[in-house]
Design an enzyme around this catalytic site. Sequence first.
Site, PDB file in Angstrom:
ATOM      1  N   LYS A   1       3.689  -2.468   3.938  1.00  0.00           N
ATOM      2  CA  LYS A   1       3.077  -2.970   2.697  1.00  0.00           C
ATOM      3  C   LYS A   1       3.478  -2.025   1.550  1.00  0.00           C
ATOM      4  CE  LYS A   1      -0.481  -5.319   5.412  1.00  0.00           C
ATOM      5  NZ  LYS A   1       0.140  -6.636   5.576  1.00  0.00           N
TER       6      LYS A   1
ATOM      7  N   SER B   1     -17.517  -2.503  15.981  1.00  0.00           N
ATOM      8  CA  SER B   1     -16.459  -3.091  15.165  1.00  0.00           C
ATOM      9  C   SER B   1     -17.054  -3.810  13.949  1.00  0.00           C
ATOM     10  CB  SER B   1     -15.693  -4.083  16.059  1.00  0.00           C
ATOM     11  OG  SER B   1     -14.691  -4.734  15.342  1.00  0.00           O
TER      12      SER B   1
ATOM     13  N   THR C   1       0.234   1.076   7.921  1.00  0.00           N
ATOM     14  CA  THR C   1       1.451   0.281   8.075  1.00  0.00           C
ATOM     15  C   THR C   1       2.556   0.867   7.202  1.00  0.00           C
ATOM     16  OG1 THR C   1       2.391  -1.944   7.954  1.00  0.00           O
ATOM     17  CG2 THR C   1       0.877  -1.350   6.204  1.00  0.00           C
TER      18      THR C   1
ATOM     19  N   THR D   1       8.249  -1.424  24.602  1.00  0.00           N
ATOM     20  CA  THR D   1       8.922  -2.222  23.578  1.00  0.00           C
ATOM     21  C   THR D   1       9.964  -1.365  22.857  1.00  0.00           C
ATOM     22  OG1 THR D   1       8.556  -3.722  21.723  1.00  0.00           O
ATOM     23  CG2 THR D   1       7.170  -1.777  21.761  1.00  0.00           C
TER      24      THR D   1
HETATM   25  N1  PMP Z   1      -4.523  -4.334   9.544  1.00  0.00           N
HETATM   26  C1  PMP Z   1      -4.842  -5.097   8.503  1.00  0.00           C
HETATM   27  C2  PMP Z   1      -6.162  -4.898   7.849  1.00  0.00           C
HETATM   28  C3  PMP Z   1      -3.953  -6.077   8.030  1.00  0.00           C
HETATM   29  O1  PMP Z   1      -4.292  -6.843   6.982  1.00  0.00           O
HETATM   30  C4  PMP Z   1      -2.702  -6.229   8.668  1.00  0.00           C
HETATM   31  C5  PMP Z   1      -1.659  -7.264   8.247  1.00  0.00           C
HETATM   32  N2  PMP Z   1      -1.806  -7.922   7.129  1.00  0.00           N
HETATM   33  C6  PMP Z   1      -2.412  -5.416   9.758  1.00  0.00           C
HETATM   34  C7  PMP Z   1      -3.346  -4.472  10.173  1.00  0.00           C
HETATM   35  C8  PMP Z   1      -1.106  -5.526  10.456  1.00  0.00           C
HETATM   36  O2  PMP Z   1      -0.134  -4.780   9.785  1.00  0.00           O
HETATM   37  P1  PMP Z   1       1.409  -5.191   9.881  1.00  0.00           P
HETATM   38  O3  PMP Z   1       1.642  -6.271   8.887  1.00  0.00           O
HETATM   39  O4  PMP Z   1       2.162  -3.933   9.618  1.00  0.00           O
HETATM   40  O5  PMP Z   1       1.622  -5.686  11.277  1.00  0.00           O
END
Ligand code: PMP
Length: 407
Positions: free
Chosen positions: A247, A136, A244, A276
């Site tokens: 965004k 990671s 996502t 869920t």
């Molecule tokens: N991965 C990264 C790198 C993020 O910055 C974020 C949220 N800012 C997420 C995953 C989570 O995405 P979401 O806001 O759709 O839950």
Amino acid sequence: MDYQAFFKSRLADLKHDGNYRVFIDLQRKRGNFPEAKWTSGESTKDVAIWCSNDYLGMGQHPKVLAALHEAVDRCGAGAGGTRNISGTTHDHVLLEAELADLHGKEAALVFTSGYVSNWAALGTLASQIPDCIVFSDSLNHASMIEGIRHSRAEKVIWKHNNLEDLEAKLRAADPAKPKLIAFESVYSMDGDIAPISQICDLADRFGAMTYLDEVHAVGLYGPRGGGIAEQEGVMDRLTVIEGTLGKAFGVVGGYIAASVELCDFVRSFASGFIFTTALPPAIAAAATASIRHLKESSVEREAHKAIVAKVRRRLDTLGIPHVDNPSHIIPVIVGNPAKCKFLSDTLLEDFGIYIQPINYPTVPKGTERLRITPSPVHTSGDVDRLVCALHSLWSQCQLARQPVAAE
Ligand code: PMP
């Protein structure tokens, strides 16, 4: 135990350390993004948002809103169940097909957020593949860290974007054990970009799978908005691409795109998927409209690049220090938590500009910042107001400037 006293004292600690988060009360104005109405106590005021992750303003796009309205009228509000108990609607099926196509993968799987996708998919892969070691990146997002932690798999953290360190750590691991390299393309706080192709080379050499979080890149990069992997022509080299819908696509939800077998595996074993309620079908329809539009249109991406470059240029001419990176994220480094909070508060109250301060622990101490995210719908007037306000506050706070670039 006096529970209330305990909560109070822990919150007081946060306040004392300058780490207490304040959520401001905003109403976005349809058709006028980035404008919003800010309510504070009895008073309201119009403000311009400069820290939104709706990077392209797609949350206001007529096609996205039309799809949302049409699907609400057609299907109603909610999905009515988890994906396996009546919650998989035709809109989810279409969305997953659209996402698989976007990333050149056989299949995709939609979750209720990007956070849940990372947590559920990484947690499932790492826990269900016997003896899997997860490599990671040290700056991975909390959702990836939590997913890996939850899996209880062996975890090896490699230095951020450092290929030598990753290679050394892969070499030191048991060659017989399955491996998964988890990393991001655009890192959200510094806006730097991973060397995806070289990481894939290492994955090939050491027989590892790759898991790439493209949350801050999908919709924005690549000829069809498939992210940095599409821009660099390496989508087919990645085992899993995660993204996502919340965004650049302007809606909400998250997903992975991968092989049929991998998606089916995660679908079958991930509790964060199974137990869920599914995203509302109208959200799925709106996301599909957004993805389709950005596959066909580069207008928003081009305008976005242009305004990001313009804001950077204007900051350079005033000597306001910002991280030099190849992405759309402009971190203006303040380097002091109290001043960062003061700048953010004063921008909001005196100038009607909303930029949330980013302090420790989100970023290391001494690198506190204002994370500016321009969008194609910010006007030249918005840019003028932003840079003039920063210029005057920079002097007021006696903050250091970098050597001034010629305009
Ligand atoms: N991965 C990264 C790198 C993020 O910055 C974020 C949220 N800012 C997420 C995953 C989570 O995405 P979401 O806001 O759709 O839950």
